[in-house]
Design a protein around this motif. Structure first.
Motif, PDB file in Angstrom:
ATOM      1  N   VAL A  96       0.796  -1.165  -0.073  1.00 34.97           N
ATOM      2  CA  VAL A  96      -0.067  -0.143  -0.010  1.00 34.97           C
ATOM      3  C   VAL A  96       0.860   0.943   0.111  1.00 34.97           C
ATOM      4  CG1 VAL A  96      -1.781   1.402   0.981  1.00 34.97           C
ATOM      5  CG2 VAL A  96      -1.890  -1.271   1.278  1.00 34.97           C
ATOM      6  N   PRO A  97       0.959   2.053  -0.991  1.00 32.05           N
ATOM      7  CA  PRO A  97       1.967   3.095  -1.203  1.00 32.05           C
ATOM      8  C   PRO A  97       2.049   3.904  -0.146  1.00 32.05           C
ATOM      9  CG  PRO A  97       0.957   2.834  -3.512  1.00 32.05           C
ATOM     10  CD  PRO A  97       0.151   1.970  -2.383  1.00 32.05           C
ATOM     11  N   GLU A  98       0.597   4.521   0.456  1.00 28.39           N
ATOM     12  CA  GLU A  98       0.488   5.546   1.275  1.00 28.39           C
ATOM     13  C   GLU A  98       0.721   4.837   2.626  1.00 28.39           C
ATOM     14  OE1 GLU A  98      -3.523   3.724   0.385  1.00 28.39           O
ATOM     15  OE2 GLU A  98      -1.682   4.686  -0.534  1.00 28.39           O
ATOM     16  N   LEU A  99       1.048   3.556   2.952  1.00 32.03           N
ATOM     17  CA  LEU A  99       1.508   3.126   4.212  1.00 32.03           C
ATOM     18  C   LEU A  99       2.776   3.115   4.505  1.00 32.03           C
ATOM     19  CD1 LEU A  99      -1.515   0.822   4.943  1.00 32.03           C
ATOM     20  CD2 LEU A  99      -1.131   3.104   5.944  1.00 32.03           C
ATOM     21  N   PRO A 101       5.628   5.023   4.264  1.00 36.86           N
ATOM     22  CA  PRO A 101       6.375   5.960   5.091  1.00 36.86           C
ATOM     23  C   PRO A 101       5.755   5.673   6.581  1.00 36.86           C
ATOM     24  CG  PRO A 101       4.762   6.975   3.714  1.00 36.86           C
ATOM     25  CD  PRO A 101       4.939   5.821   3.192  1.00 36.86           C
ATOM     26  N   VAL A 102       4.510   5.723   6.650  1.00 37.43           N
ATOM     27  CA  VAL A 102       3.849   5.102   8.178  1.00 37.43           C
ATOM     28  C   VAL A 102       4.674   3.905   8.805  1.00 37.43           C
ATOM     29  CG1 VAL A 102       1.916   4.708   9.360  1.00 37.43           C
ATOM     30  CG2 VAL A 102       1.731   6.058   7.287  1.00 37.43           C
ATOM     31  N   LYS A 310      -3.203   2.698  11.805  1.00 36.81           N
ATOM     32  CA  LYS A 310      -3.501   2.909  10.418  1.00 36.81           C
ATOM     33  C   LYS A 310      -3.039   1.862   9.785  1.00 36.81           C
ATOM     34  CE  LYS A 310      -2.474   7.934  10.803  1.00 36.81           C
ATOM     35  NZ  LYS A 310      -1.862   9.200  10.540  1.00 36.81           N
ATOM     36  N   LYS A 314      -5.481  -1.671   6.789  1.00 36.91           N
ATOM     37  CA  LYS A 314      -5.120  -2.654   5.618  1.00 36.91           C
ATOM     38  C   LYS A 314      -4.592  -4.056   5.969  1.00 36.91           C
ATOM     39  CE  LYS A 314      -6.451   0.836   2.921  1.00 36.91           C
ATOM     40  NZ  LYS A 314      -7.762   0.619   1.918  1.00 36.91           N
TER      41      LYS A 314
END
Length: 426
Positions: A96-99, A101-102, A310, A314
């Motif tokens: 998942v690209p947005e996760l 950096p998280v 977060k 997913k």
């Protein structure tokens, strides 16, 4: 006729009097419950309750009716379209690209948290029970009788205190590492010694995009297929054929491996180690200020918790319904190692269900102490004391401000009575 009318009137009066006395008794009972501070009162709902019975199963985060409806919908979709290309990550094997950096933020916060706790435990007195998981912050352990360890009945449930460590502040359960979370999502019983184990939060960060040399994992560039519920990866077969052809060509041309790359890698790793030592030295210099250290540690704690929540939206995480075992991945493992309640009926297998944040990062709650050098807490006055996670209690005593979400739990607005005032408030 008159006698019948009089009889009906007297019966109705008796019925009304019975209803009035019943309602009055109910209102009086609720008032007494609210004044005595029952568990149903909203003022005390946030205080952690005692440990549940081991024979009871953990509550389901998602209701069972919703799980059944979801399973039926997936079965119908599988029948209507047996072969399908999975589009949404991470079910299709992609990240998942947005996760990504998280995940890196969570892993760095996890390391910062451990380094901060290792320094706080040396400065602030921290104790743990010898027979159970109870911990306490202070020079003298409390006298609240809540020990559930072995032979606690002979001690009247009193705790036996000793010095605690970092592993007693926060519980990080371990799980099995998955090299390929989609292609081989389950660890069988015969692989229990060959598959490495690591903290579940680290495994969650690895599956979300963190790369560690010690725990290699497979990264895909194309999604996988689902054929009647089974995951099939056609690209891996093509890649294996290409690697075999390249190896054959290398053997034919007698190409020697380039050892310079390995030397470069070793030099880079040594440089990283030197940088890590320099960072540790700088952290030691900054750790002299206890207040800054406590604030930084608490910030790392909240940053880690928010990031894990977060990622768990997913990436699926499973836990046993009867024991603290955790597994990160699409499915739980099949090792027969459960020794909790009703494990004979499951042949030692775990009863997997959806995990929560407390299963992945277990905060150990302690009784809030206002003075570290004060007298120990009295067992008869425990209803006047508050609680807080052990890490929050350590950071608060180190100089960090009290978080707003734990003010009511710590009962800062309640003045606990003294030991000689037990008879007056009991």
């Amino acid at each position: 006729m008159q006698r019948r009318i009089l009889a009906q009137i007297s019966y109705s009066n008796k019925l009304n009097n019975f209803r009035f006395t019943k309602n009055a008794f109910a209102s009086y009972k609720t008032q007494n419950l609210n004044l005595s501070g029952d568990a149903d009162d909203s003022l005390y709902s946030d205080v952690p309750k005692p440990r549940r019975d081991k024979s009871e199963r953990k509550p389901y985060p998602t209701p069972m009716k919703v799980l059944i409806q979801r399973a039926k919908a997936e079965r119908e979709a599988r029948k209507s379209q047996p072969v399908q290309l999975l589009e949404h990550p991470p079910a299709n094997g992609l990240l998942v690209p947005e996760l990504v950096p998280v995940a890196h933020q969570v892993y760095s916060a996890y390391q910062s948290l451990l380094s901060g706790l290792s320094k706080l435990v040396k400065v602030i007195p921290f104790q743990r029970c010898r027979f159970c998981s109870e911990v306490h912050v202070g020079h003298v352990g409390h006298e609240i009788r809540t020990c559930a360890g072995p032979k606690s009945g002979f001690r009247s449930a009193t705790h036996v205190w000793r010095k605690g460590g970092v592993c007693d502040v926060v519980f990080f359960p371990e799980c099995f590492h998955l090299h390929d979370r989609v292609g081989k999502s389950r660890v069988v019983h015969c692989e229990k010694d060959s598959v490495p184990r690591l903290p579940a939060i680290v495994e969650l960060c690895i599956q979300a995009g963190v790369d560690l040399e010690r725990y290699p994992t497979k990264r895909r560039t194309k999604p996988v297929y689902s054929i009647e519920g089974r995951i099939v990866d056609f690209d891996s077969v093509i890649e294996n054929d290409e690697t075999e052809r390249n190896l054959i060509l290398k053997d034919d041309h007698h190409i020697k491996p380039n050892f310079g790359a390995k030397n470069d890698g070793s030099e880079s790793s040594s440089n990283l180690e030197k940088k890590g030592d320099w960072v540790d030295q700088s952290n030691d210099q900054e750790g002299k200020d206890l207040r800054k250290l406590s604030i930084r540690t608490m910030d790392s704690w909240f940053e880690m918790i928010s990031g894990v929540k977060k990622i768990m939206e997913k990436y699926s995480v499973w836990t046993c319904g009867y024991c603290p075992e955790v597994q990160v991945g699409p499915k739980g493992h099949k090792l027969r190692m459960c020794r909790a309640s009703k494990h004979q009926s499951r042949n030692g297998l775990h009863a997997w269900q959806e995990a929560t944040i407390d299963d992945l990062v277990g905060p150990n709650y302690v009784w809030h102490v206002r003075d570290l050098n004060g007298p120990p807490w009295e067992n008869n006055l425990k209803r006047f004391y508050g609680k807080a996670p052990a890490i929050v209690e350590l950071c608060v005593h180190g100089g960090a401000p009290v978080p707003d979400q734990y003010r009511s739990m710590m009962r800062l607005d309640v003045v606990p009575p003294q030991r000689d005032e037990v008879d007056l408030v009991a």
